[in-house]
Design a protein around this motif. Structure first.
Motif, PDB file in Angstrom:
ATOM      1  N   GLN A 175       0.827  -1.208   0.000  1.00  7.31           N
ATOM      2  CA  GLN A 175       0.000   0.000   0.000  1.00  7.31           C
ATOM      3  C   GLN A 175       0.865   1.263   0.000  1.00  7.31           C
ATOM      4  OE1 GLN A 175      -0.458  -2.820   1.596  1.00  7.31           O
ATOM      5  NE2 GLN A 175      -2.419  -2.941   2.668  1.00  7.31           N
ATOM      6  N   SER A 176       1.861   1.286   0.889  1.00 11.52           N
ATOM      7  CA  SER A 176       2.677   2.505   0.997  1.00 11.52           C
ATOM      8  C   SER A 176       3.535   2.701  -0.249  1.00 11.52           C
ATOM      9  CB  SER A 176       3.550   2.471   2.257  1.00 11.52           C
ATOM     10  OG  SER A 176       4.506   1.424   2.190  1.00 11.52           O
ATOM     11  N   ILE A 177       4.066   1.607  -0.811  1.00 11.56           N
ATOM     12  CA  ILE A 177       4.896   1.719  -2.016  1.00 11.56           C
ATOM     13  C   ILE A 177       4.051   2.257  -3.170  1.00 11.56           C
ATOM     14  CG2 ILE A 177       6.155   0.389  -3.776  1.00 11.56           C
ATOM     15  CD1 ILE A 177       7.000  -1.492  -1.363  1.00 11.56           C
ATOM     16  N   PHE A 182       2.247   6.940  -6.562  1.00  9.43           N
ATOM     17  CA  PHE A 182       1.127   7.822  -6.926  1.00  9.43           C
ATOM     18  C   PHE A 182       1.444   9.276  -6.552  1.00  9.43           C
ATOM     19  CE2 PHE A 182      -3.087   9.557  -5.377  1.00  9.43           C
ATOM     20  CZ  PHE A 182      -3.571   9.888  -6.643  1.00  9.43           C
ATOM     21  N   TRP A 183       1.977   9.468  -5.344  1.00  7.33           N
ATOM     22  CA  TRP A 183       2.338  10.804  -4.853  1.00  7.33           C
ATOM     23  C   TRP A 183       3.384  11.429  -5.772  1.00  7.33           C
ATOM     24  CZ3 TRP A 183       4.382  11.475   0.906  1.00  7.33           C
ATOM     25  CH2 TRP A 183       4.483  12.846   1.220  1.00  7.33           C
ATOM     26  N   VAL A 198       1.096  18.858  -2.560  1.00 10.50           N
ATOM     27  CA  VAL A 198       0.492  17.809  -3.382  1.00 10.50           C
ATOM     28  C   VAL A 198      -0.130  16.729  -2.492  1.00 10.50           C
ATOM     29  CG1 VAL A 198       0.962  16.009  -5.099  1.00 10.50           C
ATOM     30  CG2 VAL A 198       1.925  18.302  -5.398  1.00 10.50           C
ATOM     31  N   LEU A 199       0.520  16.422  -1.361  1.00  8.48           N
ATOM     32  CA  LEU A 199      -0.064  15.474  -0.407  1.00  8.48           C
ATOM     33  C   LEU A 199      -1.425  15.973   0.074  1.00  8.48           C
ATOM     34  CD1 LEU A 199      -0.009  12.988   1.456  1.00  8.48           C
ATOM     35  CD2 LEU A 199       1.368  14.314   3.065  1.00  8.48           C
ATOM     36  N   ASN A 200      -1.514  17.268   0.352  1.00  7.23           N
ATOM     37  CA  ASN A 200      -2.779  17.832   0.820  1.00  7.23           C
ATOM     38  C   ASN A 200      -3.841  17.880  -0.278  1.00  7.23           C
ATOM     39  OD1 ASN A 200      -2.651  18.452   3.733  1.00  7.23           O
ATOM     40  ND2 ASN A 200      -0.848  19.633   3.145  1.00  7.23           N
ATOM     41  N   PHE A 201      -3.408  17.891  -1.556  1.00  2.00           N
ATOM     42  CA  PHE A 201      -4.371  17.770  -2.669  1.00  2.00           C
ATOM     43  C   PHE A 201      -4.855  16.321  -2.816  1.00  2.00           C
ATOM     44  CE2 PHE A 201      -1.752  21.347  -4.810  1.00  2.00           C
ATOM     45  CZ  PHE A 201      -2.488  22.332  -4.180  1.00  2.00           C
ATOM     46  N   ILE A 202      -3.890  15.394  -2.838  1.00  2.00           N
ATOM     47  CA  ILE A 202      -4.247  14.010  -3.206  1.00  2.00           C
ATOM     48  C   ILE A 202      -4.808  13.193  -2.047  1.00  2.00           C
ATOM     49  CG2 ILE A 202      -2.579  13.938  -5.115  1.00  2.00           C
ATOM     50  CD1 ILE A 202      -0.783  12.135  -3.349  1.00  2.00           C
ATOM     51  N   LYS A 203      -4.755  13.706  -0.827  1.00  2.00           N
ATOM     52  CA  LYS A 203      -5.264  12.915   0.310  1.00  2.00           C
ATOM     53  C   LYS A 203      -6.760  12.613   0.153  1.00  2.00           C
ATOM     54  CE  LYS A 203      -6.013  17.041   3.159  1.00  2.00           C
ATOM     55  NZ  LYS A 203      -5.489  17.907   4.228  1.00  2.00           N
ATOM     56  N   HIS A 204      -7.448  13.426  -0.660  1.00  2.00           N
ATOM     57  CA  HIS A 204      -8.888  13.213  -0.902  1.00  2.00           C
ATOM     58  C   HIS A 204      -9.151  12.252  -2.055  1.00  2.00           C
ATOM     59  CE1 HIS A 204      -9.818  16.621   1.737  1.00  2.00           C
ATOM     60  NE2 HIS A 204      -8.855  17.272   1.124  1.00  2.00           N
ATOM     61  N   ASP A 205      -8.097  11.874  -2.785  1.00  2.00           N
ATOM     62  CA  ASP A 205      -8.292  11.118  -4.022  1.00  2.00           C
ATOM     63  C   ASP A 205      -8.826   9.711  -3.746  1.00  2.00           C
ATOM     64  OD1 ASP A 205      -7.608   9.490  -6.458  1.00  2.00           O
ATOM     65  OD2 ASP A 205      -6.817  11.443  -7.107  1.00  2.00           O
ATOM     66  N   PRO A 206      -9.887   9.307  -4.460  1.00  3.33           N
ATOM     67  CA  PRO A 206     -10.451   7.965  -4.232  1.00  3.33           C
ATOM     68  C   PRO A 206      -9.451   6.837  -4.493  1.00  3.33           C
ATOM     69  CG  PRO A 206     -11.517   9.067  -6.117  1.00  3.33           C
ATOM     70  CD  PRO A 206     -10.681  10.091  -5.433  1.00  3.33           C
ATOM     71  N   MET A 209      -8.236   5.031  -1.457  1.00  5.52           N
ATOM     72  CA  MET A 209      -9.127   3.966  -0.983  1.00  5.52           C
ATOM     73  C   MET A 209      -8.904   2.692  -1.789  1.00  5.52           C
ATOM     74  SD  MET A 209     -11.029   5.248   1.480  1.00  5.52           S
ATOM     75  CE  MET A 209     -12.665   4.524   1.598  1.00  5.52           C
ATOM     76  N   ASP A 210      -8.736   2.859  -3.099  1.00  8.15           N
ATOM     77  CA  ASP A 210      -8.509   1.699  -3.973  1.00  8.15           C
ATOM     78  C   ASP A 210      -7.226   0.971  -3.581  1.00  8.15           C
ATOM     79  OD1 ASP A 210     -10.727   2.662  -5.239  1.00  8.15           O
ATOM     80  OD2 ASP A 210      -9.679   3.414  -7.011  1.00  8.15           O
ATOM     81  N   ILE A 211      -6.190   1.736  -3.294  1.00  8.53           N
ATOM     82  CA  ILE A 211      -4.914   1.126  -2.882  1.00  8.53           C
ATOM     83  C   ILE A 211      -5.090   0.380  -1.568  1.00  8.53           C
ATOM     84  CG2 ILE A 211      -2.535   1.594  -2.108  1.00  8.53           C
ATOM     85  CD1 ILE A 211      -2.579   4.162  -3.730  1.00  8.53           C
TER      86      ILE A 211
END
Length: 292
Positions: A175-177, A182-183, A198-206, A209-211
């Motif tokens: 998951q982290s890799i 992705f990040w 960018v972390l604060n933008f993508i933290k909402h990305d669905p 959840m998929d990962i």
């Protein structure tokens, strides 16, 4: 090849510094932060004056971005690794959000993914974070990515927490890799932004959840900074000179933070527990930067 021998060297350094459970502590260093009496000295000094933190130094690997930083590292610390980039000069003080600063931040992120792929979990800490207590007891048992905050809203899973990329605990797993890939690739969607934004933008990305990645935000009660200081010195783990522009301002306030901690440590127990003691920062740094 030259690159293969580099990776071999990295593997040796990580192995030597690793805890039994394949966990290491990482920080990055460039020439601007490496002069005697500068940020890196304060960083290492904080481990020596913290509560049960000096033994953690033997698990710290300093990643040097340039030759001067690497040379200085070898003078003051056991585990150093040179992450030197062909023709890019990372030695100057990097002003926030210049092209050189951004390149340095993204290179660091890509390197951290490599460490995860090698099977090592890590705490990454900027060197302008003072370590006062062993953070491991304060992490969540679950949480693939546990990240400090510039602003904490009071709940570890609330995505409104403002993540700070300067301190995080990451478990090495699929998951982290996948998340670090992705990040890193998301930098192309958000040109001109650094990894923390960018972390604060993508933290909402669905896709997160998929990962199946679990993100936990760390409370500023324990992992504080100038943006949002830990109120209680009896509980503080780390203190970050965030909300701060310019190396001299940062150094000034870091030195005050260290003096405050020493004063606190020398107090009699009854005074410590009274909780009357508080930080004398910000002085040259500014809380108003959080609201920009």
């Amino acid at each position: 090849s030259c690159l293969d021998s580099e990776y071999l060297k990295l593997e040796q350094v990580l192995q030597a510094a690793s805890m039994d459970n394949k966990t290491i502590i990482l920080t990055t260093l460039n020439a601007a932060w490496s002069s005697p009496g500068s940020v890196i000295d304060l960083f290492i000094d904080s481990f020596r004056h913290g509560v049960r933190t000096s033994s953690l130094l033997k698990h710290l690997v300093i990643i040097a971005f340039d030759r001067k930083a690497y040379r200085r590292c070898t003078e003051i610390h056991t585990y150093c690794y040179a992450l030197v980039t062909g023709n890019v000069d990372f030695s100057q003080e990097k002003r926030f959000l210049t092209a050189g600063y951004l390149e340095m931040m993204w290179k660091r992120l890509d390197f951290l993914r490599l460490v995860l792929e090698k099977g090592y979990s890590f705490i990454f800490s900027d060197a302008d974070i003072m370590w006062f207590r062993n953070p491991f007891p304060y992490f969540y048992p679950d949480g693939d990515l546990q990240v400090a905050c510039d602003h904490y809203v009071g709940n570890a899973t609330d995505l409104r927490n403002i993540a700070n990329g300067g301190f995080n605990y990451v478990k090495s797993n699929n998951q982290s890799i996948e998340f670090y890939k992705f990040w890193y690739s998301s930098r192309l969607r958000y040109p001109g932004y650094h990894d923390q934004d960018v972390l604060n933008f993508i933290k909402h990305d669905p896709y997160i959840m998929d990962i199946g990645l679990t993100i936990k935000f760390l409370s500023t009660t324990y992992f504080g900074g100038i943006c949002e200081p830990s109120k209680d010195l009896n509980e503080v783990c780390t203190m970050h000179a965030n909300c701060c522009i310019g190396l001299q301002s940062k150094l000034h306030d870091l030195r005050i933070i260290m003096e405050d901690w020493r004063d606190y440590m020398s107090m009699p127990p009854s005074l410590k527990t009274s909780g009357a003691f508080s930080w004398r920062v910000p002085q040259n740094c500014s809380l108003s930067l959080l609201n920009q």
